[in-house]
Design a protein around this motif. Structure first.
Motif, PDB file in Angstrom:
ATOM      1  N   LEU A 162       3.079  -4.877  -7.224  1.00  0.00           N
ATOM      2  CA  LEU A 162       2.859  -3.807  -6.249  1.00  0.00           C
ATOM      3  C   LEU A 162       1.391  -3.403  -6.142  1.00  0.00           C
ATOM      4  CD1 LEU A 162       5.868  -1.352  -6.876  1.00  0.00           C
ATOM      5  CD2 LEU A 162       5.579  -2.983  -5.001  1.00  0.00           C
ATOM      6  N   ARG A 289       7.324  -0.815  -1.480  1.00  0.00           N
ATOM      7  CA  ARG A 289       6.486  -1.903  -0.983  1.00  0.00           C
ATOM      8  C   ARG A 289       5.578  -1.422   0.147  1.00  0.00           C
ATOM      9  NH1 ARG A 289       7.917  -7.288  -1.717  1.00  0.00           N
ATOM     10  NH2 ARG A 289       7.451  -7.702   0.463  1.00  0.00           N
ATOM     11  N   LEU A 294       2.171  -3.433   0.892  1.00  0.00           N
ATOM     12  CA  LEU A 294       2.576  -4.840   0.896  1.00  0.00           C
ATOM     13  C   LEU A 294       3.247  -5.264   2.191  1.00  0.00           C
ATOM     14  CD1 LEU A 294       4.006  -5.300  -2.707  1.00  0.00           C
ATOM     15  CD2 LEU A 294       1.681  -5.660  -1.883  1.00  0.00           C
ATOM     16  N   THR A 295       3.850  -4.322   2.877  1.00  0.00           N
ATOM     17  CA  THR A 295       4.595  -4.660   4.083  1.00  0.00           C
ATOM     18  C   THR A 295       4.718  -3.443   4.974  1.00  0.00           C
ATOM     19  OG1 THR A 295       6.691  -5.567   4.909  1.00  0.00           O
ATOM     20  CG2 THR A 295       6.828  -4.120   3.013  1.00  0.00           C
TER      21      THR A 295
END
Length: 300
Positions: A162, A289, A294-295
């Motif tokens: 993460l 996330r 990350l997204t």
């Protein structure tokens, strides 16, 4: 070979081995000793292989039995996992989820994830364990938490990295180490008090980063360490995300080390079994996330 050997027979054989005798196994799984004895003998007859042999008043596996039971345990575990998946599906939305999060995890990232989760699932209760070192791993291994965020590698589990957390060696500006006005080495550091975090696991006492200085203070929370360091009571490597304001305000100052002034750790998200995760757990994973960058959030 015919598939007439049943899962129940393998389970009863495993119980006999795990408990050391037919009598103790029968008591543990609420079957009669004769039922277990018949099941094991039936299994041996169907396989054409002797799986048990006497060992004093108890029994033990033969060499062939060891090989067969080792394979059979995989079937038993898979069957148990399948039942848990079915239970999760039939239960629908979880009423509560439990997280173990290492204190090194950036608090703003965690707060953003929890805020977004709360907006989407206001009825789901959240239990948060703020852990140190192996404390979260212990909860994860004992299946007391649904999700784990840790900087330690978990055996037999693939996690999702993460965030990377840098650590900085710091002390208060007036600390004697700063007065030396030269690059510091290990000999300088061990003469002064170091603050370290206490492992939150009940069964471990891990000291990450301790330099074996005689004057060591051990605390249970990062915030306590920061406060004591600011008061000039020692030095420590602290997560940069927790001390940026203190550095900017001059309450803390980086130590000038010849080597090792900075360290880093990667915090990884672990999920025990993705197939068993209900909608709330899956949503929490997604929000973590997203908060970690990350997204982007997908349509729920």
């Amino acid at each position: 070979m015919s598939s007439r050997v049943t899962l129940a027979q393998w389970q009863m054989l495993a119980a006999v081995i795990d408990h050391g005798s037919f009598a103790r196994a029968a008591e543990a799984i609420h079957k009669s000793p004769s039922t277990l004895n018949h099941a094991v003998h039936r299994l041996e007859s169907l396989l054409g292989v002797k799986v048990l042999e006497p060992a004093g008043r108890n029994v033990r596996l033969t060499e062939a039995g060891e090989l067969l039971l080792r394979r059979a345990r995989q079937l038993i575990e898979n069957a148990q996992a399948l039942e848990e998946v079915a239970d999760s599906l039939s239960a629908g939305l979880e009423s509560e989820i439990t997280l173990a999060v290492d204190q090194l995890f950036p608090p703003d990232v965690l707060a953003r994830a929890l805020e977004a989760f709360s907006a989407a699932y206001p009825q789901v209760r959240v239990q948060l364990h703020e852990t140190v070192l192996t404390g979260g791993c212990e909860l994860f291994d004992s299946k007391q938490v649904d999700l784990l965020i840790s900087g330690l590698a978990m055996r037999d589990h693939l996690g999702v990295p993460l965030v990377r957390v840098p650590f900085v060696a710091v002390a208060a500006p007036e600390h004697p180490l700063h007065q030396l006005q030269r690059p510091l080495d290990l000999r300088d550091l061990v003469q002064h008090r170091q603050l370290v975090l206490r492992d939150s696991a009940a069964t471990s006492d891990m000291d990450a980063g301790w330099l074996k200085a005689e004057a060591r203070w051990t605390v249970s929370h990062v915030a306590t360490s920061v406060d004591l360091i600011e008061r000039g009571l020692g030095f420590a490597w602290l997560p940069q995300t927790r001390i940026e304001a203190s550095l900017a305000a001059g309450r803390l100052k980086r130590l000038s080390l010849a080597n090792g002034s900075e360290r880093d750790a990667t915090l990884v998200l672990y999920l025990p079994d993705e197939d068993r995760a209900g909608p709330a757990i899956q949503a929490m994973v997604e929000h973590l996330r997203v908060a970690a960058g990350l997204t982007k959030m997908s349509a729920m």
